[in-house]
Design an enzyme around this catalytic site. Structure first.
Site, mmCIF file in Angstrom:
data_model
loop_
_atom_site.group_PDB
_atom_site.id
_atom_site.type_symbol
_atom_site.label_atom_id
_atom_site.label_comp_id
_atom_site.label_asym_id
_atom_site.label_seq_id
_atom_site.Cartn_x
_atom_site.Cartn_y
_atom_site.Cartn_z
ATOM 1 C CD GLU B 88 -1.632 -2.236 1.506
ATOM 2 O OE1 GLU B 88 -0.497 -2.653 1.713
ATOM 3 O OE2 GLU B 88 -2.767 -3.265 1.756
ATOM 4 C CG PHE B 150 -9.719 -9.817 11.503
ATOM 5 C CD1 PHE B 150 -8.554 -10.215 12.114
ATOM 6 C CD2 PHE B 150 -10.002 -10.337 10.370
ATOM 7 C CE1 PHE B 150 -7.465 -10.722 11.267
ATOM 8 C CE2 PHE B 150 -8.967 -10.409 9.384
ATOM 9 C CZ PHE B 150 -7.741 -10.790 9.849
ATOM 10 C CD GLN B 151 -7.326 -7.620 7.649
ATOM 11 O OE1 GLN B 151 -8.223 -7.346 6.987
ATOM 12 N NE2 GLN B 151 -6.147 -8.323 7.527
#
Ligand SMILES: Cc1ncc(C[n+]2csc(CCOP(=O)(O)OP(=O)(O)O)c2C)c(N)n1
Lengths: 212, 599
Positions: B88, B150-151
């Site tokens: 990214e 999560f994440q």
């Protein structure tokens, strides 16, 4: 062929201060820090306080207090910041605040602005009469009185609050909480431009609906 | 499709997703008539894509992931080309360079959590350089936000100090408006990165709402006429006026106005590093760029001017050195579109808030016509400094290859409008010093943040923005290794870019400082082993070359340029070579050292 080495080069005579201001022998500019209050009108949206306080800490501005509360318009809130900065710093706080998306308008309050702060403090309750006398002297109110503690509130400008706190020290202050300053411009003057504009718009709108 | 369907519980998220994908897939395959018709889109994600389409976005850079999947799914039917990056950070840098070359915001995508945090370096980089970038990040569904799902990362919180503005899209009916606004804000006024965080339930939610048609660009603001008059008077009464052109001149597309102003009045021009190319470096009036590693003559001029017309610069400390000694005799006229830049670092005697091009024209109209005769002496003085402190290096035959020679050689072989990107370090300085830039937006580098690894992904973004132009990247061996994986993208997209690694077997800039200021203790700055970059390039599917001899430079570079695809030239250069001139950190601009002896 190379010109003179660093120490041999002709040096300009001028100098700048640590704030980047040209030091002119005729009008040497020195800027002592001063204490002042800024009023910011902001959109009342989530995160606006985090944005303002983040900006202040990120840019290392010297902040004394910061208060927030709603205004006549439910969509906006007023933030009052008391800062201690040299003149260029004060201007920077103002300009950097204005860059934040939710900030609508920022204004430095004049010396005659109306400033108020509230302190709630709790002292030992051994001498209730004496505590009461001090409370009356500072136009305060007793909020809670028990055998062991007395809790009072005092409202006023910063000086008055400081004086009152000093006066209560003799009883032993167990805890205190100060709100920090909140303020409005005095008299006819508007605290921020945006409010003046809105007020005027509302007046005209009301005026037109009246005539209809 | 059903309207007003009730909000689905989050536990059904995954199911719904499969359903949607299945449905769209089926639709596309169903009948030829159906496939020809534009598929109906009714989700928040579709509104996001529509907003990008209406903003005329042609390329986006990103990496897939769970939370951003609905947006990617909506891209499936769009004409917008998606470039899958390897990391990214690469997506953000590519978008940044793309934005710089086109002048409109570059767009990057990332998923929640690690995807978003990987963008952070690129966003911070764009923020420091006022580059227009729109970052769109996936987020966990709103009812999970704040639960350490999560994440999950508080992306809006994390990026608050490094974005011009950021938004949390919590409503599918306004999500498209938000993306439109973020795109506009990134590009207007003083540009900068913006971010919209897109929770998965909101992008998945059905909505008929579409973003508005693009709003008209705001007119470029002019400075107050009285202020312009006072500034013009100050300039006219100066003996030694100097223009300092910063990156703001590039952002405002004000190169033409700058050229007209400086050449008509015959005022010498120095630029900042981000201002490189705004004024042609081969012009007599041009003194190139000032600052820590700028030219000696630019720094002499800055130190001795009595009236500095600074346009679109934030007076970074790499430019000013110690503030106390910066342009000490000068009254400062400061032109900037951002009022907060006025008197932030250097006091402005004459602040002019407005668009660089508009204000330069205002000053042009206000100044009495023609060059001032008194300024001839000053121009001669500047010319003398150019002779006294030329940019030079030595190339004896028996010495190892000099990096500056490689830079000059490639400059000679390429057209004027070639786009040069760089990593960060000594090679970045040589690429700025020994290449002659004559056009704006041709030196694309990481200035304010100084991000190693910027060069290769930036070259990818630049090439996609300008496919017909030559794109070269000067990288350091250290910088190249930081984002080398993006070579896979250049190969996949078949981008004709040429990377030249000025390999000095060290993180050279650090070693230079250690030698100068840390008694030569080369702690963690020399590489005991490095991969063979030519072979590495071949492994990625690119072409690899090595060169270490003066005689081979021309042929090797020629071959790399000729290759129709990405190529990497590993140029073994003299590890002992250092960057000069140099103004020691915090020093006075005119006290630059020309060699070790001066430090
Ligand atoms: C991401 C990142 N980490 C660390 C640094 C600190 N740093 C600045 S220059 C430099 C050396 C760069 O080495 P290289 O890319 O090999 O270029 P050279 O100086 O050798 O040309 C380092 C480590 C940085 N700028 N960016």
């Amino acid at each position: 062929m190379h010109g003179p080495a660093p120490e041999e080069r002709t040096r300009p005579v001028g100098r700048r201060s640590s704030q980047g201001i040209r030091v002119d022998p005729h009008a040497e500019a020195t800027h002592e820090p001063r204490r002042t209050a800024l009023s910011a009108l902001v959109y009342h949206e989530p995160g606006v306080l985090a944005k303002v306080s983040g900006l202040v800490s990120r840019r290392q501005f010297n902040i004394e207090s910061l208060t927030v509360g709603s205004t006549t318009n439910p969509e906006t809130a007023r933030i009052t910041l008391v800062i201690e900065e040299p003149e260029p710093g004060v201007r920077q706080v103002e300009k950097q605040l204005l860059k934040l998306q939710p900030v609508i308008s920022v204004r430095e309050l004049g010396g005659d602005a109306i400033r108020r702060e509230l302190v709630v403090l709790k002292v030992h309750g051994d001498e209730p009469d004496k505590v009461n006398a001090i409370t009356q002297m500072y136009d305060g109110r007793t909020l809670d009185a028990g055998p062991r503690t007395i809790t009072v509130e005092i409202t006023g400008d910063e000086q008055k609050i400081n004086d009152a706190i000093d006066a209560y020290r003799q009883f032993g202050i167990r805890e205190l909480a100060r709100t920090g300053q909140t303020a409005l411009a005095r008299g006819d003057e508007w605290t921020t431009d945006a409010e003046e504009e809105r007020y005027e718009r509302m007046q005209t709108e009301m005026g037109t609906s009246d005539s209809e | 499709m059903s309207e007003g369907s009730p909000a689905r519980p989050a536990s059904q998220e995954t199911e719904t997703e499969t359903e949607t994908t299945g449905e769209t897939g089926g639709e596309a395959d169903a009948t030829t008539e159906d496939a020809a018709a534009t598929p109906e889109r009714t989700t928040g994600a579709a509104a996001v894509v529509t907003a990008l389409e209406r903003a005329n976005v042609e390329h986006v850079f990103g990496v897939q992931g769970g939370a951003i999947m609905p947006v990617y799914d909506a891209l499936y039917h769009s004409d917008i080309a998606h470039v899958t990056m390897a990391h990214e950070q690469g997506a953000a840098h590519a978008a940044d360079a793309y934005g710089q070359v086109t002048g409109a915001p570059g767009v990057c995508f990332a998923t929640s959590g690690p995807g978003a945090t990987n963008l952070v370096t690129g966003i911070a980089d764009a923020n420091m350089d006022s580059d227009p970038v729109l970052a769109l990040t996936g987020q966990v569904p709103t009812n999970f936000v704040g639960n350490d799902a999560f994440q999950e990362t508080d992306t809006v919180g994390v990026t608050r100090p490094i974005t011009k503005a950021n938004y949390f899209a919590d409503d599918e009916t306004t999500i498209g408006d938000l993306v439109t606004e973020a795109f506009t804000v990134a590009g207007e006024g003083r540009p900068g990165p913006t971010l919209v965080d897109l929770p998965k339930d909101v992008t998945n939610a059905e909505t008929e709402a579409r973003p508005p048609e693009e709003r008209d660009a705001a007119a470029a603001p002019a400075a107050e006429p009285q202020a312009v008059e006072r500034a013009a008077e100050a300039l006219a009464s100066a003996e030694k006026p100097l223009v300092l052109a910063g990156g703001g001149v590039t952002k405002a597309n004000a190169s033409e106005e700058l050229r007209r102003f400086a050449t008509t009045f015959e005022v010498p021009v120095v630029t900042t590093m981000p201002g490189i190319g705004t004024f042609p470096e081969d012009h007599d009036l041009c003194l190139s760029w000032a600052g820590m590693h700028g030219t000696g003559y630019a720094n002499m001029a800055i130190s001795h001017t009595d009236c500095l017309l600074a346009v679109g610069t934030r007076f970074d400390d790499r430019l000013t050195g110690g503030i106390e000694t910066f342009a000490p005799d000068a009254t400062v006229v400061h032109v900037d579109i951002d009022p907060a830049e006025i008197s932030k670092n250097v006091h402005a005697d004459y602040p002019l808030v407005g668009d660089a091009g508009v204000v330069l024209d205002q000053l042009f109209e206000t100044l009495p016509d023609g060059p001032d005769d008194r300024w001839a002496t000053w121009r001669e003085q500047c010319a003398t400094w150019k002779e006294e402190y030329p940019m030079s290096y030595t190339t004896p035959d028996d010495e190892p290859l000099k990096p500056q020679f490689v830079v000059e050689a490639l400059d000679e072989m390429t057209p004027d409008d070639t786009l040069v990107t760089t990593g960060v370090g000594q090679h970045q300085m040589w690429a700025a010093q020994f290449w002659t830039y004559t056009e704006p937006r041709t030196y694309i580098s990481s200035h304010g943040l100084g991000t190693m690894g910027y060069g290769l992904p930036a070259a990818i973004g630049a090439k996609l923005a300008a496919p017909d132009r030559e794109v070269v990247c000067f990288d350091g061996d250290g910088s190249f290794l930081m984002t080398v994986q993006e070579l896979s993208v250049a190969v996949r997209e078949n981008l004709d870019i040429t990377v030249v690694v000025l390999n000095n077997e060290a993180i050279g800039m650090v070693r230079q400082w250690q030698d100068a200021f840390f008694g030569g203790r080369r702690m963690a700055s020399e590489y005991r082993w490095m991969p063979d970059f030519a072979t590495l390039a071949e492994a990625f599917g690119a072409r690899g070359f090595t060169v270490d001899d003066y005689d081979d430079v021309a042929d090797t570079l020629e071959a790399a340029l000729d290759y129709d695809g990405p190529s990497v030239v590993d140029a073994f250069v003299d590890p002992a070579e250092n960057v000069y001139p140099m103004v020691p950190s915090g020093g006075a601009n005119d006290q630059f050292a020309l060699s070790e002896d001066h430090l």
